[in-house]
Scaffold this motif. Structure first.
Motif, PDB file in Angstrom:
ATOM      1  N   LEU A 295       0.839  -1.190   0.000  1.00 16.58           N
ATOM      2  CA  LEU A 295       0.000   0.000   0.000  1.00 16.58           C
ATOM      3  C   LEU A 295       0.877   1.244   0.000  1.00 16.58           C
ATOM      4  O   LEU A 295       1.761   1.392   0.848  1.00 16.58           O
ATOM      5  N   THR A 296       0.637   2.137  -0.944  1.00 15.71           N
ATOM      6  CA  THR A 296       1.418   3.361  -1.075  1.00 15.71           C
ATOM      7  C   THR A 296       0.779   4.467  -0.246  1.00 15.71           C
ATOM      8  O   THR A 296      -0.416   4.743  -0.364  1.00 15.71           O
ATOM      9  N   ALA A 297       1.580   5.126   0.581  1.00 13.53           N
ATOM     10  CA  ALA A 297       1.076   6.208   1.423  1.00 13.53           C
ATOM     11  C   ALA A 297       1.006   7.511   0.641  1.00 13.53           C
ATOM     12  O   ALA A 297       1.719   7.706  -0.340  1.00 13.53           O
ATOM     13  N   ARG A 298       0.119   8.410   1.103  1.00  9.13           N
ATOM     14  CA  ARG A 298       0.131   9.771   0.587  1.00  9.13           C
ATOM     15  C   ARG A 298       0.397  10.723   1.749  1.00  9.13           C
ATOM     16  O   ARG A 298       0.003  10.472   2.886  1.00  9.13           O
TER      17      ARG A 298
ATOM     18  N   ARG B  15      -0.535   8.692   5.070  1.00 12.51           N
ATOM     19  CA  ARG B  15      -1.849   8.043   5.179  1.00 12.51           C
ATOM     20  C   ARG B  15      -1.848   6.760   4.360  1.00 12.51           C
ATOM     21  O   ARG B  15      -1.676   6.777   3.149  1.00 12.51           O
ATOM     22  N   LEU B  16      -2.055   5.625   5.042  1.00 16.57           N
ATOM     23  CA  LEU B  16      -1.984   4.306   4.420  1.00 16.57           C
ATOM     24  C   LEU B  16      -3.357   3.661   4.247  1.00 16.57           C
ATOM     25  O   LEU B  16      -3.549   2.828   3.364  1.00 16.57           O
ATOM     26  N   LEU B  17      -4.299   3.989   5.111  1.00 14.14           N
ATOM     27  CA  LEU B  17      -5.697   3.598   4.971  1.00 14.14           C
ATOM     28  C   LEU B  17      -6.554   4.813   5.277  1.00 14.14           C
ATOM     29  O   LEU B  17      -6.231   5.555   6.213  1.00 14.14           O
ATOM     30  N   PRO B  18      -7.647   5.014   4.525  1.00 15.27           N
ATOM     31  CA  PRO B  18      -8.068   4.266   3.337  1.00 15.27           C
ATOM     32  C   PRO B  18      -7.126   4.518   2.168  1.00 15.27           C
ATOM     33  O   PRO B  18      -6.508   5.575   2.062  1.00 15.27           O
ATOM     34  N   ASN B  19      -7.032   3.527   1.288  1.00 14.67           N
ATOM     35  CA  ASN B  19      -6.109   3.536   0.173  1.00 14.67           C
ATOM     36  C   ASN B  19      -6.876   3.166  -1.083  1.00 14.67           C
ATOM     37  O   ASN B  19      -7.877   2.447  -1.012  1.00 14.67           O
ATOM     38  N   LEU B  20      -6.423   3.624  -2.224  1.00 10.39           N
ATOM     39  CA  LEU B  20      -7.120   3.285  -3.464  1.00 10.39           C
ATOM     40  C   LEU B  20      -7.242   1.778  -3.660  1.00 10.39           C
ATOM     41  O   LEU B  20      -8.223   1.284  -4.184  1.00 10.39           O
TER      42      LEU B  20
ATOM     43  N   TYR C  49       3.328   8.768  11.360  1.00  8.70           N
ATOM     44  CA  TYR C  49       4.046  10.040  11.343  1.00  8.70           C
ATOM     45  C   TYR C  49       5.377   9.909  12.081  1.00  8.70           C
ATOM     46  O   TYR C  49       5.515   9.120  13.011  1.00  8.70           O
ATOM     47  N   GLY C  50       6.365  10.690  11.607  1.00  7.02           N
ATOM     48  CA  GLY C  50       7.675  10.723  12.238  1.00  7.02           C
ATOM     49  C   GLY C  50       8.571   9.574  11.827  1.00  7.02           C
ATOM     50  O   GLY C  50       8.241   8.796  10.924  1.00  7.02           O
ATOM     51  N   PRO C  51       9.716   9.478  12.527  1.00  5.58           N
ATOM     52  CA  PRO C  51      10.103  10.369  13.631  1.00  5.58           C
ATOM     53  C   PRO C  51      10.432  11.774  13.142  1.00  5.58           C
ATOM     54  O   PRO C  51      11.204  11.948  12.201  1.00  5.58           O
ATOM     55  N   ASP C  52       9.791  12.774  13.788  1.00  4.60           N
ATOM     56  CA  ASP C  52       9.975  14.182  13.461  1.00  4.60           C
ATOM     57  C   ASP C  52      10.695  14.887  14.599  1.00  4.60           C
ATOM     58  O   ASP C  52      10.361  14.665  15.777  1.00  4.60           O
ATOM     59  N   ASP C  53      11.649  15.736  14.251  1.00  2.00           N
ATOM     60  CA  ASP C  53      12.316  16.583  15.239  1.00  2.00           C
ATOM     61  C   ASP C  53      11.447  17.818  15.439  1.00  2.00           C
ATOM     62  O   ASP C  53      11.350  18.667  14.546  1.00  2.00           O
TER      63      ASP C  53
ATOM     64  N   PRO D  55      10.718   1.587   6.432  1.00  2.00           N
ATOM     65  CA  PRO D  55       9.853   2.385   7.317  1.00  2.00           C
ATOM     66  C   PRO D  55       8.802   3.172   6.549  1.00  2.00           C
ATOM     67  O   PRO D  55       9.065   3.741   5.484  1.00  2.00           O
ATOM     68  N   GLY D  56       7.569   3.177   7.072  1.00  2.00           N
ATOM     69  CA  GLY D  56       6.460   3.896   6.466  1.00  2.00           C
ATOM     70  C   GLY D  56       5.713   3.116   5.416  1.00  2.00           C
ATOM     71  O   GLY D  56       4.742   3.619   4.849  1.00  2.00           O
TER      72      GLY D  56
END
Length: 319
Positions: free
Chosen positions: A26-29, A41-46, A60-64, A229-230
């Protein structure tokens, strides 16, 4: 967690039986979430709208976020679902219209059941850790429970399953012999898997469930497929075990459940069964007190986006 998309599309979910074992990446947007947070965002997915009753997955992240506001999600409504807050690093302050005020920390379960109506906000505390890393997930409530009273649960101590090279924290449902104290309304499982480098094992699964795996960190071969990751791999059904090999120290989220057979519509932060039900919820958020009030958040609540011009139609997963 809110869907901050100003033009949210209707999502038609549910209604499909098992698929057998598959590999479906599944490709994230990328979606901005308020403050300095951008989620994958992985779900909902096309290609895949649900995994069991799991219907929404943001990573999300890891974000500084040192010197940044971090997560800032204003008060917003929910209906017909549960939200799951899951952190690996950082903290999230949860407020809701029931009066709940709780800081959720890494490997603690923040579980909110919206039932018929609730509103909440999520934010990084003013004094927060440097890094923020986690996932926000939704679980669709079946028709028999979607009008239940709203509730919030916080579970700091969760059961675990261990094996050489593996520590699995059970977030919801049951894995092997361990069962989470979190309330569920459909057969499902969510587990956080921590693998040491070189770990090679087979994780027991329920053959009647469908599964997906989200890589939080590290690199792992999941049933022979390398996940970075992701990324999230949908695995289908009819599996009794899942081969895992950690190329590095890794963390994964295992999500699974009985295929969700009800037809439903997910739009913005609402899950319903008809267009009129969604329209009523949107109108109530804008004009009534149905969803209650979140006290203590320093800012205005989220306005509802406009509904699409065409009526929302509940349908199953089969396209």
């Amino acid at each position: 967690m809110s869907n901050l998309d100003p033009r949210p599309a209707p999502t038609r979910c549910g209604g499909e039986a098992g698929t057998g074992p598959v590999h479906e990446l599944l490709t994230a947007r990328q979606v901005p979430l308020g403050g300095s947070t951008v989620v994958r965002r992985l779900l909902p997915n096309l290609g895949r709208r649900m995994v069991g009753a799991w219907c929404f997955v943001d990573h999300y992240g890891p974000d500084d976020i040192a010197g940044e506001p971090g997560m800032q999600v204003p008060p917003h409504p929910h209906m017909g679902l549960q939200t799951v807050s899951w952190l690996h690093e950082g903290e999230v302050l949860h407020r809701d219209s029931l009066g709940s005020l709780r800081t959720v920390r890494p490997r603690e379960l923040g579980l909110m059941t919206s039932g018929r109506a609730i509103s909440h906000s999520e934010e990084s505390p003013r004094e927060h850790a440097r890094l923020l890393h986690g996932a926000q997930l939704w679980v669709a409530l079946p028709d028999a429970h979607r009008h239940t009273d709203p509730a919030f649960e916080h579970h700091a101590d969760l059961p675990a399953v261990t094996a050489p090279g593996l520590h699995a924290t059970v977030i919801l449902g049951t894995l092997d012999t361990a069962t989470s104290p979190g309330t569920t309304h459909t057969p499902l499982v969510g587990a956080d898997l921590t693998l040491t480098q070189g770990a090679d094992l087979r994780l027991p699964l329920e053959p009647g469930f469908e599964y997906a795996v989200l890589t939080m960190s590290g690199r792992t071969d999941v049933d022979g497929a390398l996940l970075d990751p992701g990324s999230m791999l949908y695995l289908g059904t009819d599996r009794r075990e899942l081969p895992l090999h950690a190329r590095t120290g890794s963390s994964l989220l295992l999500l699974g459940g009985a295929p969700f057979e009800e037809h439903l519509v997910m739009w913005w932060n609402f899950i319903g069964r008809t267009h009129d039900e969604i329209l009523r919820a949107r109108t109530d958020w804008e004009t009534t007190t149905r969803f209650g009030t979140v006290h203590g958040y320093a800012g205005p609540r989220l306005p509802a986006p406009q509904l699409p011009a065409t009526p929302l139609k509940p349908r199953g997963r089969i396209r």
